[in-house]
Write an enzyme that holds these catalytic residues in place. Structure first.
Site, mmCIF file in Angstrom:
data_model
loop_
_atom_site.group_PDB
_atom_site.id
_atom_site.type_symbol
_atom_site.label_atom_id
_atom_site.label_comp_id
_atom_site.label_asym_id
_atom_site.label_seq_id
_atom_site.Cartn_x
_atom_site.Cartn_y
_atom_site.Cartn_z
ATOM 1 N N GLU A 1 17.578 -15.931 -3.659
ATOM 2 C CA GLU A 1 16.287 -16.442 -4.486
ATOM 3 C C GLU A 1 16.249 -15.594 -5.853
ATOM 4 O OE1 GLU A 1 13.264 -14.205 -2.132
ATOM 5 O OE2 GLU A 1 14.580 -12.269 -2.014
ATOM 6 N N ILE B 1 17.229 -7.140 5.686
ATOM 7 C CA ILE B 1 18.059 -8.222 5.723
ATOM 8 C C ILE B 1 18.794 -8.133 4.401
ATOM 9 C CG2 ILE B 1 16.477 -9.469 7.224
ATOM 10 C CD1 ILE B 1 15.714 -11.207 4.558
ATOM 11 N N ASP B 2 18.444 -7.460 3.127
ATOM 12 C CA ASP B 2 18.980 -7.616 1.951
ATOM 13 C C ASP B 2 20.262 -6.816 1.849
ATOM 14 O OD1 ASP B 2 16.510 -8.663 1.377
ATOM 15 O OD2 ASP B 2 15.804 -7.140 0.225
ATOM 16 N N ARG C 1 16.453 -10.513 -2.086
ATOM 17 C CA ARG C 1 16.112 -9.898 -3.345
ATOM 18 C C ARG C 1 17.311 -10.025 -4.537
ATOM 19 N NH1 ARG C 1 12.101 -6.295 -1.026
ATOM 20 N NH2 ARG C 1 10.084 -7.562 -1.567
ATOM 21 N N GLY D 1 0.856 -1.080 0.043
ATOM 22 C CA GLY D 1 -0.004 -0.062 -0.079
ATOM 23 C C GLY D 1 0.647 1.233 0.115
ATOM 24 N N ARG E 1 24.577 -36.704 0.077
ATOM 25 C CA ARG E 1 23.501 -35.911 -0.617
ATOM 26 C C ARG E 1 24.121 -34.406 -1.070
ATOM 27 N NH1 ARG E 1 18.086 -37.156 2.912
ATOM 28 N NH2 ARG E 1 17.535 -38.986 1.271
HETATM 29 O O1 F6P Z 1 13.102 -7.214 1.409
HETATM 30 C C1 F6P Z 1 13.283 -8.315 2.408
HETATM 31 C C2 F6P Z 1 12.823 -9.271 1.844
HETATM 32 O O2 F6P Z 1 12.833 -10.416 3.266
HETATM 33 C C3 F6P Z 1 13.452 -10.010 0.742
HETATM 34 O O3 F6P Z 1 14.576 -10.576 0.882
HETATM 35 C C4 F6P Z 1 12.253 -11.084 0.225
HETATM 36 O O4 F6P Z 1 12.478 -11.159 -1.304
HETATM 37 C C5 F6P Z 1 10.988 -10.221 0.676
HETATM 38 O O5 F6P Z 1 11.429 -9.078 1.573
HETATM 39 C C6 F6P Z 1 10.014 -11.114 0.993
HETATM 40 O O6 F6P Z 1 8.952 -10.360 1.062
HETATM 41 P P1 F6P Z 1 7.615 -10.685 1.984
HETATM 42 O O7 F6P Z 1 7.777 -10.692 3.486
HETATM 43 O O8 F6P Z 1 6.503 -9.772 1.255
HETATM 44 O O9 F6P Z 1 7.085 -12.169 1.257
#
Ligand code: F6P
Length: 360
Positions: A237, A141-142, A186, A80, A177
């Site tokens: 990710e 955290i990024d 991100r 939002g 494994r």
């Molecule tokens: O920007 C922080 C973060 O945790 C990213 O690392 C991740 O891609 C995203 O937010 C996840 O967002 P949400 O909490 O909306 O799933």
């Protein structure tokens, strides 16, 4: 400059460990040393746009428990945009004037906004429009906010991802494994790189270095030939393959989210190496939990410094960590640059020196 009597504080965007210790530091310094009143704004700008504004009152003898608490007692939102706010009836409205009105209704003399680059950009626009006295504190955290070497929440996330690798190590070696750990971050690979080195990963894949599946498989086969039949892989990710592919998922609410790379890699690795492969997606565990010692120290230092900026009347600035000290930078400058992993950086050289495959 008007005398400061009352300040507000809000947490905006995704939560992370370390937000509560910032609130504690701000309350201690602002109430204890300056004699100001501190109001906590609930759920970021949503608290200010509510009628009446939703707030929490903080006294310095009531905040000590916040030091070790994950999340944010104020609540937050990463949905939002207030300039195009989705209303309950499905329409989109500009709610910026309501937020500004909330600030003045509460008679705030200044506002501390704790957020990543997206939240700080929105807060700055509001401050410019409404003449609000804003000071920013970086969290994510990024760890991708341009002007600061470290943001709140990053260290804890790296600790958690490292612990996950430590645990996966034993089960990987017991079963011979390939274990893949998918982490957040991100478009920045700081979490994967830091945890990968700390947790002894054999392969680290980050968005800044496009990967080739052949290189990943080569590393696994090389280890098999050395009689090492297990392998630890950590993957961000948002990695992209050398042909430019990135994995996202369409959710039922029509939102596109990052994710799925771990499973995708597992299929490819088993196909080309015949190794038995398992995947762990660490997800929001990286954002929760008890803040690390480093995050508590950083949160305390940022909180105190932000209060001092208000006392100096240095608004429209963000506190930042550079060269082992706290500095302040104009918010506009702080969010202009994006901080991702430099492929020539010391940590990349370290990983290569350790023989870690980076997928290139
Ligand atoms: O920007 C922080 C973060 O945790 C990213 O690392 C991740 O891609 C995203 O937010 C996840 O967002 P949400 O909490 O909306 O799933």
């Amino acid at each position: 400059m008007n005398e400061i009597k009352k300040i507000g504080i809000l947490t905006s965007g995704g939560d992370c460990a370390g937000l509560n210790p910032v609130i504690r530091a701000v309350v201690h310094h602002a109430t204890g040393n300056y004699g100001w009143q501190v109001l906590g704004i609930s759920q970021a700008t949503i608290g200010l746009m509510s009628t009446p504004p939703k707030v929490m009152h903080f006294a310095s003898d009531k905040v000590d428990h916040l030091l070790t608490m994950g999340g944010t007692v104020l609540g937050t939102t990463n949905k939002g945009d207030p300039f195009a706010f989705p209303m309950a009836d499905g329409t989109i409205r500009d709610r910026s004037a309501d937020i500004i009105a909330g600030y003045y209704e509460l008679e705030l003399d200044a506002l501390i906004g704790i957020g990543g680059d997206g939240s700080l950009a929105i807060l700055r626009n509001l401050a410019q429009q409404g003449n609000l006295n804003l000071v920013g504190i970086p969290k994510t955290i990024d760890n991708d906010v341009g002007a600061t070497e470290i943001s709140i929440g990053f260290d804890t996330a790296v600790e958690i991802a490292t612990e996950a690798l430590d645990r996966l190590h034993f089960t990987a070696s017991s079963h011979n494994r390939v274990m893949i750990l998918e982490v957040m971050g991100r478009d920045a690979g700081h979490i994967a790189l830091g945890a990968g080195i700390a947790g002894g990963a054999d392969i680290i894949l980050i968005p800044e270095i496009p990967y080739k599946i052949e290189k990943v498989c080569q590393k696994i086969i090389q280890r098999q030939q050395m009689d090492k039949h297990f392998c630890l892989v950590i993957v961000s990710e948002a990695v992209v393959s050398s042909s430019g592919d990135q994995l996202t998922q369409m959710m039922v609410d029509n939102q596109i989210r990052l994710g799925g790379i771990g499973n995708h890699l597992a299929q490819q690795i088993t196909k080309y190496t015949e190794a038995e492969t398992r995947v762990t997606v660490l997800g929001h565990i990286q954002r929760g939990g008890i803040p690390s010692a480093t995050d508590r120290v950083l949160a305390s230092a940022f909180g105190v410094a932000a209060v001092d900026l208000i006392a100096e009347g240095k608004f429209d600035h963000m506190v930042a960590w550079q060269n082992n000290q706290i500095i302040s930078v104009p918010i506009a400058e702080a969010i202009k640059t994006y901080r991702n992993v430099d492929p020539q950086s010391t940590l990349i050289k370290t990983a290569r020196g350790l023989g870690i495959c980076l997928g290139d």
